[in-house]
Design a protein around this motif. Structure first.
Motif, PDB file in Angstrom:
ATOM      1  N   ALA A   1       0.846  -1.199   0.000  1.00  0.00           N
ATOM      2  CA  ALA A   1       0.000   0.000   0.000  1.00  0.00           C
ATOM      3  C   ALA A   1       0.878   1.244   0.000  1.00  0.00           C
ATOM      4  O   ALA A   1       1.911   1.293   0.662  1.00  0.00           O
ATOM      5  CB  ALA A   1      -0.915  -0.015   1.221  1.00  0.00           C
ATOM      6  N   GLY A   2       0.448   2.232  -0.778  1.00  0.00           N
ATOM      7  CA  GLY A   2       1.185   3.481  -0.806  1.00  0.00           C
ATOM      8  C   GLY A   2       2.438   3.465  -1.649  1.00  0.00           C
ATOM      9  O   GLY A   2       3.282   4.354  -1.520  1.00  0.00           O
TER      10      GLY A   2
ATOM     11  N   PRO B   1      -0.555   9.252  -6.318  1.00  0.00           N
ATOM     12  CA  PRO B   1      -1.605   8.507  -7.029  1.00  0.00           C
ATOM     13  C   PRO B   1      -2.607   9.442  -7.688  1.00  0.00           C
ATOM     14  O   PRO B   1      -2.674  10.637  -7.397  1.00  0.00           O
ATOM     15  CB  PRO B   1      -2.265   7.692  -5.918  1.00  0.00           C
TER      16      PRO B   1
ATOM     17  N   THR C   1      -9.141  10.859  -6.613  1.00  0.00           N
ATOM     18  CA  THR C   1     -10.376  10.076  -6.691  1.00  0.00           C
ATOM     19  C   THR C   1     -11.613  10.948  -6.840  1.00  0.00           C
ATOM     20  O   THR C   1     -12.661  10.446  -7.265  1.00  0.00           O
ATOM     21  CB  THR C   1     -10.531   9.203  -5.432  1.00  0.00           C
TER      22      THR C   1
ATOM     23  N   ARG D   1      -8.441   4.827 -11.492  1.00  0.00           N
ATOM     24  CA  ARG D   1      -7.767   3.885 -10.615  1.00  0.00           C
ATOM     25  C   ARG D   1      -6.636   4.597  -9.886  1.00  0.00           C
ATOM     26  O   ARG D   1      -6.329   5.750 -10.160  1.00  0.00           O
ATOM     27  CB  ARG D   1      -7.199   2.709 -11.430  1.00  0.00           C
ATOM     28  N   TYR D   2      -5.999   3.870  -9.011  1.00  0.00           N
ATOM     29  CA  TYR D   2      -4.869   4.383  -8.250  1.00  0.00           C
ATOM     30  C   TYR D   2      -3.767   4.905  -9.181  1.00  0.00           C
ATOM     31  O   TYR D   2      -3.150   5.933  -8.924  1.00  0.00           O
ATOM     32  CB  TYR D   2      -4.342   3.250  -7.371  1.00  0.00           C
ATOM     33  N   THR D   3      -3.551   4.182 -10.275  1.00  0.00           N
ATOM     34  CA  THR D   3      -2.418   4.488 -11.148  1.00  0.00           C
ATOM     35  C   THR D   3      -2.771   5.287 -12.399  1.00  0.00           C
ATOM     36  O   THR D   3      -1.883   5.841 -13.037  1.00  0.00           O
ATOM     37  CB  THR D   3      -1.747   3.182 -11.610  1.00  0.00           C
TER      38      THR D   3
ATOM     39  N   ASP E   1       1.768   6.919 -12.749  1.00  0.00           N
ATOM     40  CA  ASP E   1       3.033   6.189 -12.631  1.00  0.00           C
ATOM     41  C   ASP E   1       3.867   6.410 -13.884  1.00  0.00           C
ATOM     42  O   ASP E   1       3.504   5.945 -14.968  1.00  0.00           O
ATOM     43  CB  ASP E   1       2.735   4.699 -12.435  1.00  0.00           C
TER      44      ASP E   1
END
Length: 296
Positions: free
Chosen positions: A21-22, A27, A30, A60-62, A84
């Motif tokens: 996580a992290g 990131p 949201t 998404r996160y990325t 990323d």
């Protein structure tokens, strides 16, 4: 190895590496408002002249994906933003390798400062119910795996460091559990394709990533995860589960046969025996827990 049915998510059990996580310092946001503000800023800064109503397709996160809706006669577009840098670099490399040699969405422009891509908008999902769809998917996957055999001269020279000839003399990647087995995988690909192949693989295969152009051509979406060292065997292992998820219950032998036919038509020379041996070596090299009957 077990032949129990697997979902697409389970097909690669043992191969996936869970990140902590992290792991990503910045990131993707949201909040939908923050996402839309960022998308409009990116369009203005890195894709000038492109405007229209923007909507969030996924976040998404990325990464985040947006539709840029433009009135006719202009075509709507897809804007993809990465959080990323490595994923962005990987996707731009994948498009450089695949854009002219495999059936993937068209890339119109890149924004290095914003880690963004402007892509073809393909809202129409492929129709999976037809009996020809398993062969179509196998053909599309094989076209990606063999794309480097059809690269123009300049692009082929740029990828010389990733060919089988180069990889056979290089240390195994850090993620490989058994370097000797990995050498067997590369040697099998050398026999099947020759030394100039760049062993592309790791498509994010799922029914929703197969789309239809207005002219009927079926293309693959989302090549972000494609890498020039993992080989296409990772996608062959996933194929039966993806087809099952889409409603096609094919035996492992049938899936293997479709892939053999498709790669042979595109310059490969696998046999049933050599492909099964390569799959077994791949499982040993990567820690993959099951080949789901493809090795039987």
């Amino acid at each position: 190895m077990t032949t129990a049915p697997a979902t697409a998510a389970q097909a690669l059990t043992g191969l996936a590496r869970i990140r902590p996580a992290g792991w990503l310092a910045t990131p993707m946001p949201t909040d939908p408002v923050d996402l839309l503000v960022r998308a409009r800023q990116v369009l203005a800064a890195d894709h000038p002249g492109v405007d229209g109503r923007v909507s969030v397709v996924s976040a998404r996160y990325t990464a985040a994906v947006f539709a840029v809706h433009r009135p006719p006669p202009e075509c709507s577009l897809v804007l993809k933003l990465h959080a990323d840098p490595a994923a962005y670099a990987g996707e731009t490399l994948a498009y450089a390798l695949l854009a002219d040699t495999a059936p993937v969405a068209r890339l119109y422009s890149e924004g290095d400062s914003s880690l963004s891509l402007l892509l073809e908008y393909l809202p129409e999902a492929a129709e999976w119910s037809g009996p020809r769809m398993p062969a179509v998917l196998a053909e599309r996957v094989a076209a990606v795996h063999t794309a480097s055999l059809r690269l123009p001269g300049e692009a082929a020279e740029a990828m010389a460091g990733f060919t089988l000839a180069a990889l056979l003399d290089a240390p195994a990647p850090a993620w490989i559990a058994d370097p000797a087995a990995y050498g067997e995988v590369l040697a099998a690909h050398l026999d099947a394709y020759g030394p100039a192949l760049v062993p592309l693989g790791h498509l994010d295969l799922k029914p929703g990533h197969l789309r239809r152009r207005p002219d009927g051509e079926v293309v693959l979406l989302d090549v972000e995860s494609v890498r020039p060292d993992v080989t296409g065997l990772i996608d062959l292992v996933t194929l039966p589960a993806v087809l099952r998820q889409a409603g096609h219950e094919l035996s492992p032998d049938r899936v293997l046969g479709l892939y053999l036919d498709a790669t042979t038509a595109l310059g490969g020379s696998w046999t049933v025996g050599s492909l099964k041996a390569a799959l077994c070596a791949y499982a040993a090299a990567t820690g993959l827990e099951s080949l789901h009957g493809l090795d039987r």
